[in-house]
Scaffold this motif. Structure first.
Motif, mmCIF file in Angstrom:
data_model
loop_
_atom_site.group_PDB
_atom_site.id
_atom_site.type_symbol
_atom_site.label_atom_id
_atom_site.label_comp_id
_atom_site.label_asym_id
_atom_site.label_seq_id
_atom_site.Cartn_x
_atom_site.Cartn_y
_atom_site.Cartn_z
ATOM 1 N N ASP A 163 -27.342 -7.143 3.862
ATOM 2 C CA ASP A 163 -26.670 -5.957 3.340
ATOM 3 C C ASP A 163 -27.386 -5.496 2.076
ATOM 4 N N GLU A 164 -28.212 -4.473 2.215
ATOM 5 C CA GLU A 164 -28.975 -3.904 1.103
ATOM 6 C C GLU A 164 -29.644 -4.989 0.250
ATOM 7 N N PRO A 165 -30.576 -5.741 0.835
ATOM 8 C CA PRO A 165 -31.170 -6.879 0.121
ATOM 9 C C PRO A 165 -31.992 -6.490 -1.096
ATOM 10 N N THR A 166 -32.341 -5.199 -1.248
ATOM 11 C CA THR A 166 -33.130 -4.796 -2.411
ATOM 12 C C THR A 166 -32.327 -3.958 -3.398
ATOM 13 N N ALA A 167 -31.011 -3.876 -3.208
ATOM 14 C CA ALA A 167 -30.185 -3.103 -4.136
ATOM 15 C C ALA A 167 -30.309 -3.677 -5.544
ATOM 16 N N ASN A 168 -30.442 -2.813 -6.515
ATOM 17 C CA ASN A 168 -30.496 -3.179 -7.930
ATOM 18 C C ASN A 168 -31.758 -3.941 -8.324
ATOM 19 N N LEU A 169 -32.762 -3.970 -7.448
ATOM 20 C CA LEU A 169 -34.023 -4.618 -7.797
ATOM 21 C C LEU A 169 -35.029 -3.565 -8.253
ATOM 22 N N ASP A 170 -35.903 -3.956 -9.177
ATOM 23 C CA ASP A 170 -36.946 -3.026 -9.593
ATOM 24 C C ASP A 170 -37.983 -2.877 -8.481
ATOM 25 N N PHE A 171 -38.898 -1.943 -8.679
ATOM 26 C CA PHE A 171 -39.858 -1.601 -7.622
ATOM 27 C C PHE A 171 -40.670 -2.821 -7.182
ATOM 28 N N GLY A 172 -41.157 -3.603 -8.136
ATOM 29 C CA GLY A 172 -41.968 -4.757 -7.783
ATOM 30 C C GLY A 172 -41.195 -5.790 -6.990
ATOM 31 N N ASN A 173 -39.971 -6.100 -7.428
ATOM 32 C CA ASN A 173 -39.173 -7.092 -6.714
ATOM 33 C C ASN A 173 -38.741 -6.602 -5.337
ATOM 34 N N GLN A 174 -38.529 -5.290 -5.196
ATOM 35 C CA GLN A 174 -38.236 -4.750 -3.870
ATOM 36 C C GLN A 174 -39.363 -5.071 -2.896
ATOM 37 N N GLN A 175 -40.593 -4.824 -3.328
ATOM 38 C CA GLN A 175 -41.731 -5.042 -2.442
ATOM 39 C C GLN A 175 -41.912 -6.532 -2.138
ATOM 40 N N ARG A 176 -41.695 -7.392 -3.140
ATOM 41 C CA ARG A 176 -41.847 -8.831 -2.922
ATOM 42 C C ARG A 176 -40.823 -9.351 -1.916
ATOM 43 N N VAL A 177 -39.578 -8.922 -2.079
ATOM 44 C CA VAL A 177 -38.529 -9.381 -1.161
ATOM 45 C C VAL A 177 -38.791 -8.867 0.251
ATOM 46 N N LEU A 178 -39.126 -7.584 0.383
ATOM 47 C CA LEU A 178 -39.367 -7.018 1.713
ATOM 48 C C LEU A 178 -40.596 -7.637 2.373
ATOM 49 N N SER A 179 -41.607 -7.967 1.591
ATOM 50 C CA SER A 179 -42.796 -8.616 2.153
ATOM 51 C C SER A 179 -42.445 -9.994 2.701
ATOM 52 N N THR A 195 -30.251 -0.261 4.237
ATOM 53 C CA THR A 195 -30.980 0.239 3.082
ATOM 54 C C THR A 195 -30.666 1.716 2.880
ATOM 55 N N HIS A 196 -30.778 2.169 1.638
ATOM 56 C CA HIS A 196 -30.632 3.593 1.336
ATOM 57 C C HIS A 196 -31.988 4.266 1.170
ATOM 58 N N HIS A 197 -33.062 3.541 1.459
ATOM 59 C CA HIS A 197 -34.405 4.071 1.227
ATOM 60 C C HIS A 197 -35.152 4.257 2.549
ATOM 61 N N PRO A 198 -35.323 5.483 3.025
ATOM 62 C CA PRO A 198 -36.095 5.703 4.251
ATOM 63 C C PRO A 198 -37.499 5.109 4.175
ATOM 64 N N ASP A 199 -38.098 5.082 2.976
ATOM 65 C CA ASP A 199 -39.438 4.511 2.831
ATOM 66 C C ASP A 199 -39.467 3.040 3.232
ATOM 67 N N HIS A 200 -38.380 2.309 3.004
ATOM 68 C CA HIS A 200 -38.344 0.905 3.414
ATOM 69 C C HIS A 200 -38.441 0.793 4.934
ATOM 70 N N ALA A 201 -37.723 1.677 5.614
ATOM 71 C CA ALA A 201 -37.801 1.676 7.081
ATOM 72 C C ALA A 201 -39.204 2.033 7.552
ATOM 73 N N LEU A 202 -39.798 3.062 6.942
ATOM 74 C CA LEU A 202 -41.139 3.511 7.343
ATOM 75 C C LEU A 202 -42.192 2.444 7.099
ATOM 76 N N ARG A 203 -42.076 1.738 5.996
ATOM 77 C CA ARG A 203 -43.118 0.791 5.592
ATOM 78 C C ARG A 203 -42.970 -0.562 6.263
ATOM 79 N N TYR A 204 -41.719 -1.021 6.470
ATOM 80 C CA TYR A 204 -41.526 -2.415 6.858
ATOM 81 C C TYR A 204 -40.856 -2.636 8.211
ATOM 82 N N CYS A 205 -40.109 -1.650 8.709
ATOM 83 C CA CYS A 205 -39.223 -1.908 9.856
ATOM 84 C C CYS A 205 -39.775 -1.335 11.152
ATOM 85 N N SER A 206 -39.798 -2.161 12.176
ATOM 86 C CA SER A 206 -40.288 -1.699 13.478
ATOM 87 C C SER A 206 -39.289 -0.773 14.152
ATOM 88 N N HIS A 207 -37.997 -0.963 13.864
ATOM 89 C CA HIS A 207 -36.943 -0.160 14.492
ATOM 90 C C HIS A 207 -35.999 0.386 13.416
#
Length: 257
Positions: A163-179, A195-207
């Motif tokens: 459930d929104e695993p990158t909520a309240n994280l700064d930009f760097g920590n968002q990328q580290r967690v998603l990676s 997620t509330h960020h379409p970019d997360h879906a575009l960058r990391y998610c297959s579906h």
């Protein structure tokens, strides 16, 4: 671990929240759940975790119907990763991760050497073994989110619901967690995250699964279903998807207009 949802309906009293929701998440995929506030994302997750009982529909995890699974059996198939939050108690990182072993222990049984080894392996896997003896209250938000992920890994469940695993994280920590989450899908884990960020879906998610007013308005491979039109439908914002050329190859990004 595949998860399939058929005709799921849920209401709080007379107020429908999910209506005829159907989708099938392939094994080893990472699926983003997009939608505005109130679209039903959290309610959907609570239904998938057996915390809410739908009025209609069926959820199948692997080959087993959710309604036929005990709490212990479900915990061995699916693990939940909540948003990182400031902890109430001063547990160490290792003790926090060991809480994920409870589904494999009997009542009142304490984690032993095997469980401690498993917990340390999860921490090492995520690159945070050096935090084992620190208080979870004294580490960064990004580190705390990785600890919650390690806790889920020691359950040895192959489906991760986040459930929104990158909520309240700064930009760097968002990328580290998603990676780190992306690396898990390459090892066969199936991930469903909101997620509330379409970019997360575009960058990391297959579906991508898009919810709007409690209904599925799009589901499929991200590069096929995540369009500027869908962004406008979900959020009421005009946007364009642009392709950026990077040393790692082309990357799409969502830019509001």
């Amino acid at each position: 671990m595949q998860i399939e949802v058929k005709d799921l309906c849920f209401s709080y009293g007379a107020q429908p929240v999910l209506e005829h929701v159907s989708f099938s998440v392939p094994e080893g995929s990472m699926t983003a759940v997009l939608g505005p506030n109130g679209a039903g994302k959290s309610t959907l997750f609570r239904c998938l975790l057996g915390l809410l009982r739908p009025q209609r529909g069926q959820v199948t995890i692997g080959t087993q119907a959710l309604g036929n699974l005990s709490r212990r059996a479900l915990a061995q198939l699916a693990a939940y990763v909540p948003q990182a939050a400031s902890p109430t108690f001063q547990y160490t990182v290792l003790d926090t991760v060991l809480m994920g072993t409870s589904s494999s222990l009997s009542l009142l049984e304490r984690p032993g050497r095997a469980e401690q080894d498993r917990a340390m392996q999860a921490l090492e896997r995520l690159g945070i073994a050096g935090l084992a003896d620190k208080s979870i209250a004294n580490i960064s938000g990004g580190e705390r989110q990785l600890v919650l992920l390690a806790r889920a890994l020691v359950q040895q469940a192959r489906l991760l619901i986040m459930d929104e695993p990158t909520a309240n994280l700064d930009f760097g920590n968002q990328q580290r967690v998603l990676s780190q989450i992306t690396a898990l899908t390459r090892q066969g884990y199936t991930v469903l995250l909101s997620t509330h960020h379409p970019d997360h879906a575009l960058r990391y998610c297959s579906h991508t699964l898009a919810l709007h007013n409690g209904r599925v308005c799009a589901f499929g491979e991200t590069d096929q279903v995540l369009t500027a039109g869908l962004i406008e439908t979900l959020y009421g914002v005009h946007a364009e998807l642009v392709t950026l050329q990077t040393p790692a190859g082309p990357v799409q990004s969502c830019v509001p207009i």
